[in-house]
Design an enzyme around this catalytic site. Structure first.
Site, short mmCIF file in Angstrom:
data_model
loop_
_atom_site.label_atom_id
_atom_site.label_comp_id
_atom_site.label_asym_id
_atom_site.label_seq_id
_atom_site.Cartn_x
_atom_site.Cartn_y
_atom_site.Cartn_z
N GLU A 118 0.77 -1.28 -0.01
CA GLU A 118 -0.04 -0.09 0.09
C GLU A 118 0.86 1.20 -0.06
O GLU A 118 1.84 1.30 0.77
CB GLU A 118 -0.87 -0.04 1.38
CG GLU A 118 -1.75 -1.02 1.20
CD GLU A 118 -3.17 -0.63 0.71
OE1 GLU A 118 -3.32 0.47 0.00
OE2 GLU A 118 -4.16 -1.38 0.81
N ASP A 164 -7.58 1.82 -7.49
CA ASP A 164 -6.32 2.04 -7.22
C ASP A 164 -5.22 1.40 -7.74
O ASP A 164 -5.18 0.13 -7.96
CB ASP A 164 -6.26 2.05 -5.56
CG ASP A 164 -6.38 0.66 -4.86
OD1 ASP A 164 -7.49 0.10 -5.06
OD2 ASP A 164 -5.57 0.10 -4.22
#
Length: 187
Positions: A118, A164
Site C-alpha cells: 500500500e 487504485d
C-alpha cells in the site's frame, strides 16, 4: 537481512504485526506484487489511521467517512508512507488480506500468491518521489527472496471494484512497458 518467518529485519523497515492474515495454500509460489493506495479518510495523509485499520482498532466513529469500515478486517504486507518510510504488517510467508475478490491472467485469489504493498495516498494526486524510491528498494529486497515475476495494481486484478493506485501511479522502473512483468531499474 530476512528472518526465516518472512519478516524483513532491516532498520529501514518497521514491523507492526496485523492479526488480519492467515496461511497461504500449501506449496503456493509467491510471484506477484500488488500495488495499492490507501488514504483515511479519503484524501487523508495520516498513516496512523491505516495502521489502526490494519490492527482492527480504527475508531470508525471519529469521522463520518470511516463508518463504512466498521467490522472490516484487512491488511497488506507493507505500507509506504509519504516520506518513504516502510512498515511491514504481515510476514511475506503469510497471506495478507489486501486483494479481495480478484482475477487476472487466468488466475484468481491473488492473496494466495502475492505480496500487497500500500502507498499512502489516493487516486486524485501524485505519489511522492520518496515513495517510489522506497517501493523500488522494497521490490529489490523482495525479489532477492521470492521468485517475483509480475507487478500489478489493485485495479488490474479487481477492475470492477477498485481504481487504485490510480492514474497518477508511475510504473517507470518497476515493470516492462505494456506488460505485467516486473523489471526493476533506476536504483
Amino acid at each position: 537481512m530476512w528472518l526465516d518467518e518472512g519478516w524483513i529485519e532491516e532498520d529501514w523497515v518497521r514491523r507492526v504485526q496485523s492479526p488480519n492474515q492467515d496461511a497461504r495454500p500449501m506449496g503456493m509460489l509467491v510471484d506477484t506484487l500488488v500495488v495499492h493506495c490507501i488514504s483515511l479518510p479519503e484524501r487523508g495523509r495520516d498513516a496512523s489511521l491505516v495502521t489502526d485499520l490494519f490492527l482492527n482498532r480504527l475508531d470508525c466513529h471519529s469521522h463520518p467517512a470511516l463508518a463504512e469500515l466498521a467490522g472490516l478486517h484487512v491488511s497488506a504486507h507493507f505500507l509506504i508512507d509519504r516520506d518513504g518510510s516502510i512498515t511491514q504488517f504481515v510476514s511475506c510467508e503469510k497471506r495478507a488480506w489486501h486483494a479481495g475478490i480478484s482475477a487476472a491472467m487466468d488466475r484468481s485469489n491473488f492473496n494466495h500468491f502475492s505480496i500487497g504493498i500500500e502507498l499512502l495516498g489516493d487516486v486524485y494526486s501524485p505519489f511522492e518521489g520518496a515513495q517510489y524510491a522506497s517501493l523500488k528498494r522494497l521490490a529489490v529486497e523482495l525479489k532477492s527472496r521470492y521468485p517475483l515475476k509480475f507487478a500489478m495494481t489493485h485495479s488490474e486484478i479487481a477492475p470492477t471494484r477498485k481504481t487504485d493506485p490510480g492514474p497518477f501511479f508511475d510504473w517507470k522502473g518497476l515493470r516492462k512497458s505494456n506488460t505485467y512483468e516486473l523489471q526493476i531499474s533506476g536504483l
